[in-house]
Scaffold this motif. Structure first.
Motif, PDB file in Angstrom:
ATOM      1  N   HIS A   1      41.362  41.822  45.031  1.00  0.00           N
ATOM      2  CA  HIS A   1      42.367  41.007  45.718  1.00  0.00           C
ATOM      3  C   HIS A   1      43.041  42.041  46.620  1.00  0.00           C
ATOM      4  O   HIS A   1      44.007  42.688  46.222  1.00  0.00           O
TER       5      HIS A   1
ATOM      6  N   TYR B   1      41.876  35.630  47.637  1.00  0.00           N
ATOM      7  CA  TYR B   1      43.337  35.697  47.773  1.00  0.00           C
ATOM      8  C   TYR B   1      43.892  34.549  48.606  1.00  0.00           C
ATOM      9  O   TYR B   1      43.222  33.529  48.788  1.00  0.00           O
TER      10      TYR B   1
ATOM     11  N   GLY C   1      41.473  31.717  46.921  1.00  0.00           N
ATOM     12  CA  GLY C   1      41.570  31.469  45.484  1.00  0.00           C
ATOM     13  C   GLY C   1      42.318  30.171  45.223  1.00  0.00           C
ATOM     14  O   GLY C   1      43.510  30.083  45.474  1.00  0.00           O
TER      15      GLY C   1
ATOM     16  N   ILE D   1      43.977  27.375  42.846  1.00  0.00           N
ATOM     17  CA  ILE D   1      44.562  27.176  41.508  1.00  0.00           C
ATOM     18  C   ILE D   1      45.125  25.767  41.448  1.00  0.00           C
ATOM     19  O   ILE D   1      45.763  25.323  42.414  1.00  0.00           O
TER      20      ILE D   1
ATOM     21  N   HIS E   1      39.954  29.807  41.009  1.00  0.00           N
ATOM     22  CA  HIS E   1      40.466  31.049  40.402  1.00  0.00           C
ATOM     23  C   HIS E   1      39.862  31.362  39.034  1.00  0.00           C
ATOM     24  O   HIS E   1      39.353  32.461  38.816  1.00  0.00           O
ATOM     25  N   SER E   2      39.915  30.397  38.099  1.00  0.00           N
ATOM     26  CA  SER E   2      39.298  30.638  36.783  1.00  0.00           C
ATOM     27  C   SER E   2      39.051  29.312  36.080  1.00  0.00           C
ATOM     28  O   SER E   2      39.487  28.260  36.536  1.00  0.00           O
TER      29      SER E   2
END
Ligand SMILES: N[C@@H](CCSC[C@H]1O[C@@H](n2cnc3c(=O)[nH]cnc32)[C@H](O)[C@@H]1O)C(=O)O
Ligand SMILES: [Zn+2]
Length: 434
Positions: free
Chosen positions: A66, A124, A146, A148, A186-187
């Motif tokens: 990042h 990012y 990213g 989220i 992101h995850s």
């Protein structure tokens, strides 16, 4: 044709042998034309980089970072992932502006050029600013916004995902083709299942690579297993996130079933040993993954969890941590580590870099071997992993262009980049803390 000759050095070949040779580069295409063993070299080239007394290596690949987080270097240390993100990082990130990201991305680019890195993957905010930094610095990068969804209402969550897709579609091929893009949820825990199920197939259908954080901490894995009754990467596979163009960061808490799945899907894992140690996330089973045939690259993660962007430090950490994790001093050896930092990262990111041979991208670095800590030179692959550091890099070349010559960066004004980053970082922290 404009040509560049990297002359009179020792060259690290793809099979990790080292030979005296000149590397001839075609600058307009940015490709390596030929590796010419000592004495067999063609006549002259338009430009020449002196590699006498040096080792010519493929430019290193920072396959997960990042980059603008360089602004937070040393701002918040010594905390676990969850608390670090929620208490320190996310509050300052909420104050970030496009100009801050530009300053941080330039700072990070400068640091990477100075330590022999020629390509990076970045997730990012304000990603067009990172594109601009890549354009200016001359580096190569795979970039993504990213996305989220946790903490966002449904409309904002959709917007996050759409922004990720739009960026990937809009900027692929930017900076004369040095920028490629990916969709970057992101995850597996910070993006809700419904959003993954809606947008991942869209990205796959459009042929866009996918990059995400996965299996980084126990705290992230346990609730996923409890909710879905399967391993996180089985869940990711069920959504369609594992493909040969996908690559995930961390993979610390992964089991054998997941390694087999990764190998079958040809999904790469980017190992970030310094971040994993600093946040006490755990020890990734790198040797086990490689034994199963998983492609592994290396990444620094953001500078706030490292705290630098040097792949040389990462290589040493990867070797050390890999042995501890496997409880075996022969695990994750120097050859494996150099491969991860070069060809492994290139494979993960879909770049024709990471190897010095005709036809490959002319992305390379020249190290000055004539130094106490690199003497004697029994084994140069060992030196790359265990003894060399970023400050040993003398020249950096990316896409056939000289980015650093005799430690003078050619594409960025170093004083200006440092001053801007200092100023922006201080103002940002002031805003966040007031
Ligand atoms: N659009 C998102 C931004 C995501 S960028 C990627 C995020 O990953 C964060 N990050 C940095 N290192 C790590 C890590 O090791 N694990 C998980 N997240 C990280 C980073 O600080 C940044 O917030 C939002 O609205 O928050
Ligand atoms: Zn990360």
């Amino acid at each position: 044709m404009t040509t560049l000759k990297v002359a009179d050095g020792r060259v690290l070949r793809p099979d990790h042998t080292v030979e005296r040779a000149d590397v001839l580069v075609d600058q307009p295409s940015g490709d390596i034309l030929a590796v010419e063993p000592d004495g067999e070299g063609s006549a002259s080239a338009d430009d020449r980089l002196d590699a006498e007394g040096g080792l010519v290596i493929p430019g290193l690949i920072n396959a997960h970072t990042h980059v603008a987080m360089t602004l937070f270097r040393g701002y918040a240390d010594d905390k676990p992932l969850d608390a670090w993100l929620q208490e320190d990082i996310w509050p300052v990130e909420a104050e970030l502006t496009a100009e801050d990201v530009r300053a941080g991305a330039r700072l990070g680019s400068l640091e990477m050029i100075r330590s022999g890195t020629t390509a990076f993957a970045d997730m990012y905010f304000f990603m067009p600013e990172v594109v601009a930094a890549v354009e200016k610095s001359g580096l190569r990068a795979l970039l993504g916004y990213g996305s989220i969804t946790v903490g966002n209402d449904d409309a904002a969550a959709h917007q996050e995902m759409q922004d990720g897709l739009d960026f990937a579609e809009g900027y692929d091929g930017a900076a004369d083709g040095r920028v490629s893009t990916a969709f970057m949820p992101h995850s597996l825990t910070t993006v809700g299942e419904a959003y993954l199920r809606e947008y991942v197939p869209e990205a796959r259908d459009a042929g866009i690579p996918i990059h995400f954080h996965a299996n980084e901490t126990d705290g992230e894995v346990d609730p996923l297993v409890a909710d879905h009754d399967e391993r996180p990467l089985e869940y990711a596979d069920d959504i369609g996130m594992l493909a040969d163009t996908s690559f995930l960061a961390h993979g610390v808490h992964t089991d054998r079933t997941e390694h087999e799945l990764l190998a079958e899907r040809e999904t790469a894992v980017i190992h970030c040993p310094a971040s994993n140690m600093k946040l006490a996330s755990g020890m990734a089973p790198v040797q086990a993954m490689r034994d199963r045939g998983v492609t592994v690259g290396l990444g620094t993660d953001g500078a706030a969890s490292n705290n630098d962007l040097s792949l040389f430090d990462e290589m040493r950490d990867a070797a050390m941590l890999g042995k501890l994790a496997a409880d075996d001093a022969s695990a994750v050896d120097a050859d494996a580590v150099v491969e991860m930092a070069t060809q492994g990262g290139a494979d993960a990111l879909g770049m024709a870099s990471g190897r010095i041979e005709a036809g490959a991208n002319a992305d390379l670095a020249v190290l000055d071997l004539d130094q106490p800590h690199l003497t004697p030179a029994h084994d140069l692959v060992s030196h790359l992993t265990y003894a060399a550091s970023g400050s040993d890099v003398r020249h950096t070349v990316c896409d056939g262009q000289v980015l650093m010559r005799d430690r003078e960066v050619q594409t960025l004004d170093e004083d200006e980049v440092l001053a801007d980053a200092r100023e922006r970082a201080a103002a940002l922290i002031d805003r966040a803390e007031s």
